[in-house]
Write a protein that holds these residues in place. Structure first.
Motif, mmCIF file in Angstrom:
data_model
loop_
_atom_site.group_PDB
_atom_site.id
_atom_site.type_symbol
_atom_site.label_atom_id
_atom_site.label_comp_id
_atom_site.label_asym_id
_atom_site.label_seq_id
_atom_site.Cartn_x
_atom_site.Cartn_y
_atom_site.Cartn_z
ATOM 1 N N MET A 175 0.821 -1.213 0.000
ATOM 2 C CA MET A 175 0.000 0.000 0.000
ATOM 3 C C MET A 175 0.857 1.266 0.000
ATOM 4 O O MET A 175 0.420 2.317 -0.486
ATOM 5 N N ILE A 176 2.070 1.183 0.515
ATOM 6 C CA ILE A 176 2.942 2.360 0.529
ATOM 7 C C ILE A 176 3.441 2.657 -0.886
ATOM 8 O O ILE A 176 3.536 3.816 -1.286
ATOM 9 N N GLU A 177 3.747 1.605 -1.645
ATOM 10 C CA GLU A 177 4.090 1.831 -3.054
ATOM 11 C C GLU A 177 2.912 2.418 -3.814
ATOM 12 O O GLU A 177 3.081 3.329 -4.626
ATOM 13 N N ILE A 178 1.724 1.901 -3.566
ATOM 14 C CA ILE A 178 0.539 2.412 -4.270
ATOM 15 C C ILE A 178 0.365 3.898 -3.985
ATOM 16 O O ILE A 178 0.165 4.715 -4.897
ATOM 17 N N GLY A 179 0.450 4.283 -2.706
ATOM 18 C CA GLY A 179 0.346 5.695 -2.366
ATOM 19 C C GLY A 179 1.462 6.526 -2.974
ATOM 20 O O GLY A 179 1.243 7.659 -3.413
ATOM 21 N N SER A 180 2.664 5.962 -3.023
ATOM 22 C CA SER A 180 3.794 6.670 -3.630
ATOM 23 C C SER A 180 3.549 6.925 -5.111
ATOM 24 O O SER A 180 3.854 8.008 -5.628
ATOM 25 N N PHE A 181 2.971 5.951 -5.810
ATOM 26 C CA PHE A 181 2.711 6.116 -7.245
ATOM 27 C C PHE A 181 1.581 7.116 -7.490
ATOM 28 O O PHE A 181 1.601 7.856 -8.483
ATOM 29 N N ILE B 199 -7.588 25.530 7.604
ATOM 30 C CA ILE B 199 -6.563 24.790 6.877
ATOM 31 C C ILE B 199 -6.639 23.302 7.207
ATOM 32 O O ILE B 199 -6.756 22.905 8.365
ATOM 33 N N LEU B 200 -6.528 22.487 6.170
ATOM 34 C CA LEU B 200 -6.561 21.030 6.316
ATOM 35 C C LEU B 200 -5.335 20.547 7.084
ATOM 36 O O LEU B 200 -4.226 21.038 6.890
ATOM 37 N N THR B 201 -5.546 19.563 7.974
ATOM 38 C CA THR B 201 -4.454 18.863 8.632
ATOM 39 C C THR B 201 -4.474 17.409 8.190
ATOM 40 O O THR B 201 -5.528 16.763 8.210
ATOM 41 N N VAL B 202 -3.325 16.887 7.781
ATOM 42 C CA VAL B 202 -3.180 15.463 7.483
ATOM 43 C C VAL B 202 -2.229 14.885 8.529
ATOM 44 O O VAL B 202 -1.087 15.333 8.653
ATOM 45 N N SER B 203 -2.707 13.908 9.283
ATOM 46 C CA SER B 203 -1.898 13.322 10.348
ATOM 47 C C SER B 203 -1.978 11.807 10.272
ATOM 48 O O SER B 203 -2.872 11.238 9.650
ATOM 49 N N ASP B 204 -1.017 11.158 10.932
ATOM 50 C CA ASP B 204 -0.989 9.704 10.969
ATOM 51 C C ASP B 204 -1.710 9.198 12.210
ATOM 52 O O ASP B 204 -1.877 9.912 13.201
ATOM 53 N N HIS B 205 -2.134 7.955 12.130
ATOM 54 C CA HIS B 205 -2.825 7.317 13.253
ATOM 55 C C HIS B 205 -2.742 5.816 13.062
ATOM 56 O O HIS B 205 -2.460 5.329 11.971
ATOM 57 N N THR C 211 -1.749 5.861 7.404
ATOM 58 C CA THR C 211 -0.458 5.270 7.746
ATOM 59 C C THR C 211 0.649 6.326 7.812
ATOM 60 O O THR C 211 0.767 7.188 6.916
ATOM 61 N N PRO C 212 1.517 6.277 8.835
ATOM 62 C CA PRO C 212 2.628 7.240 8.917
ATOM 63 C C PRO C 212 3.625 7.097 7.786
ATOM 64 O O PRO C 212 4.335 8.054 7.465
ATOM 65 N N ASP C 213 3.691 5.925 7.147
ATOM 66 C CA ASP C 213 4.670 5.705 6.088
ATOM 67 C C ASP C 213 4.393 6.531 4.838
ATOM 68 O O ASP C 213 5.267 6.624 3.960
ATOM 69 N N LEU C 214 3.197 7.120 4.738
ATOM 70 C CA LEU C 214 2.881 7.908 3.544
ATOM 71 C C LEU C 214 2.862 9.411 3.805
ATOM 72 O O LEU C 214 2.608 10.185 2.882
ATOM 73 N N LEU C 215 3.133 9.840 5.020
ATOM 74 C CA LEU C 215 3.111 11.279 5.283
ATOM 75 C C LEU C 215 4.216 12.010 4.530
ATOM 76 O O LEU C 215 4.033 13.153 4.107
ATOM 77 N N SER C 216 5.374 11.360 4.353
ATOM 78 C CA SER C 216 6.450 11.992 3.576
ATOM 79 C C SER C 216 6.004 12.228 2.139
ATOM 80 O O SER C 216 6.346 13.256 1.526
ATOM 81 N N ARG D 34 11.233 6.076 3.220
ATOM 82 C CA ARG D 34 10.080 6.852 2.749
ATOM 83 C C ARG D 34 10.482 8.264 2.327
ATOM 84 O O ARG D 34 10.012 8.769 1.301
ATOM 85 N N ALA D 35 11.349 8.914 3.104
ATOM 86 C CA ALA D 35 11.831 10.231 2.702
ATOM 87 C C ALA D 35 12.624 10.134 1.402
ATOM 88 O O ALA D 35 12.561 11.041 0.563
ATOM 89 N N GLY D 36 13.356 9.032 1.221
ATOM 90 C CA GLY D 36 14.115 8.849 -0.006
ATOM 91 C C GLY D 36 13.232 8.840 -1.239
ATOM 92 O O GLY D 36 13.555 9.467 -2.258
ATOM 93 N N VAL D 37 12.111 8.137 -1.163
ATOM 94 C CA VAL D 37 11.196 8.111 -2.314
ATOM 95 C C VAL D 37 10.500 9.459 -2.484
ATOM 96 O O VAL D 37 10.250 9.897 -3.610
ATOM 97 N N ALA D 38 10.185 10.138 -1.375
ATOM 98 C CA ALA D 38 9.613 11.479 -1.482
ATOM 99 C C ALA D 38 10.579 12.417 -2.217
ATOM 100 O O ALA D 38 10.166 13.204 -3.084
ATOM 101 N N LEU D 39 11.865 12.329 -1.899
ATOM 102 C CA LEU D 39 12.856 13.157 -2.596
ATOM 103 C C LEU D 39 12.992 12.753 -4.056
ATOM 104 O O LEU D 39 13.207 13.601 -4.928
ATOM 105 N N LEU D 40 12.858 11.461 -4.351
ATOM 106 C CA LEU D 40 12.890 11.003 -5.740
ATOM 107 C C LEU D 40 11.719 11.585 -6.523
ATOM 108 O O LEU D 40 11.872 12.023 -7.668
#
Length: 435
Positions: free
Chosen positions: A239-245, A305-311, A317-322, A389-395
């Motif tokens: 699911m983290i790859e799906i969100g990344s894409f 203003i919208l807030t997006v947070s993990d829980h 999921t916290p893995d997609l906040l980046s 996760r930060a690495g893919v966000a930077l990519l």
């Protein structure tokens, strides 16, 4: 040390299939230690963390056979417990966060386990108290050697009990669960994690002969059994790859179809990206992201203003906040990103600011992003990947930027994303792996 040289500014197009789920794999692979019978697992991702865990299991004595590119058969018939006393084991286990998942199976089946402090991402404190407190309540006796080596054993058999976890830890719940299935009597785990990957583990254990009630809820009831048998298991897509894409398509203005997503298991992920203004279409079990020149962040009903947070699940999921943070850099509007679980996970935003993003790091847990609305591109720079996760966000940022970016330490990205440069190049990206 490898690096990515990324020439940005190119829209992508085509179809991509997500890999098997990394976070599920680390649990499922360790569950093979619970039985002497063969277990076949498919859709295993070919990534560094998973491959290192398979190597660790092999060195412990698990027979490992590769049936296909993503399919293995495992048989833990003869485990060499003495291997845990070797320097090689200490080095292997200490370099891999996933090694923590052998604790529950080894204690449940063999009555003892030892482990150096595991490695993994440097994203803040990641205490293991929940793991050991739960295993101790089942009868395990923990001994600490310094601050970085753990020994746990049980005299006789583990015994079922009621426990209320201090946090809904996914790996902690999985470890306790895998020990409890072979304990005597009944174990109830309240405040249990209930992520889809943990549900997958529960269903696999049930097929092996375990008795588990409450799957999918935060209260698990386990009736211990004498032994478990073999089974076959197929892992969910990541699911983290799906969100990344999804985020990649929006950030680069690309039209991408993500195949075979197991959409019912994605929880709030699609709707969270929709709040950023990203158009998402479900086509059967595929997700289609059309090319969008602009996307606008939603506000709350009162205009705030919208807030997006993990829980914890079923929260976001916290893995997609980046990923959400970097995608917001080119949205129209403002969003507050609140990373509650890890205090070091937002520290990569300095690289985005250097690229031209408008971000205010409020404190270690919160960042305010003022989107550029694609009126100005980010600029390519040289940067270092601090974690997966930060690495893919930077990519993703580099792929959307003007000019050439160099991302160092991409071994971090390789830990969680399978051949990511090759797969994105097939969509039209320009990523070159260099030394």
């Amino acid at each position: 040390m490898a690096a990515f040289e990324v020439r940005g500014g190119k829209p992508l197009h085509g179809e991509i299939t997500p890999q098997g789920a990394k976070n599920e794999a680390l649990q499922i692979l360790c569950a093979v230690l619970l039985t002497s019978e063969p277990i076949t697992i498919s859709n295993i991702p070919d990534i560094r963390d998973v491959n290192k865990l398979i190597e660790l299991l092999r060195d412990l004595g698990v027979k490992v056979g590769k049936l296909a590119t993503d399919t293995y058969i495992f048989q833990a018939e003869h485990i060499n417990l003495d291997y845990m006393d070797t320097p090689e084991f200490v080095a292997q286990a200490g370099s891999l966060r996933g090694s923590v998942m052998i604790l529950g199976p080894m204690l449940g089946r063999f009555g003892r386990c030892q482990l150096p402090k595991p490695g993994g991402d440097k994203i803040g404190r990641r205490p293991m108290d929940t793991h050991f407190l739960g295993l101790e309540k089942l009868g395990g006796k923990l001994t600490l050697e310094g601050l970085d080596f753990y020994r746990i054993k049980v005299e006789g058999k583990l015994t079922g009990t009621h426990m209320l976890l201090d946090e809904a830890s996914v790996t902690g719940t999985a470890n306790i669960l895998m020990a409890a299935v072979l304990a005597e009597g009944t174990t109830t785990i309240y405040n249990a994690a209930c992520e889809p990957y943990l549900q997958q583990l529960c269903r696999m254990l049930v097929r092996m002969g375990a008795n588990i009630q409450g799957i999918g809820s935060n209260l698990l009831t386990i009736e211990g059994v004498q032994s478990l048998g073999g089974t076959e298991h197929r892992m969910l897509p990541d699911m983290i790859e799906i969100g990344s894409f999804i985020g990649l398509a929006a950030m680069t203005g690309s039209e991408i179809t993500i195949k075979d997503c197991q959409i019912p298991e994605l929880g709030l992920i699609p709707d969270t990206f929709r709040k950023l203004g990203i158009q998402i279409e479900f086509r059967g079990d595929d997700i289609h992201i059309p090319a969008q020149p602009h996307y606008e962040i939603a506000t709350y009903l009162d205009g705030s203003i919208l807030t997006v947070s993990d829980h914890t699940w079923p929260g976001f999921t916290p893995d997609l906040l980046s990923i959400v943070l970097v995608v917001a850099c080119q949205a129209k509007g403002t969003v507050l990103i609140h990373q509650k679980m890890f205090e070091s996970r937002l520290f990569f935003v300095d690289k985005l600011i250097d690229m031209g993003a408008q971000i205010i790091l409020c404190d270690p847990h919160r960042a305010t992003v003022i989107g550029l609305d694609h009126t100005k591109r980010l600029n390519g720079i040289t940067m270092t990947s601090p974690d997966i996760r930060a690495g893919v966000a930077l990519l993703i940022a580099a792929l959307s930027a003007d000019g050439t970016s160099t991302i160092l330490n991409v071994e971090q990205i390789d830990r969680g994303y399978q051949f990511i440069d090759q797969r994105l190049n097939a969509l039209g990206a320009d990523i070159r792996r260099i030394q």
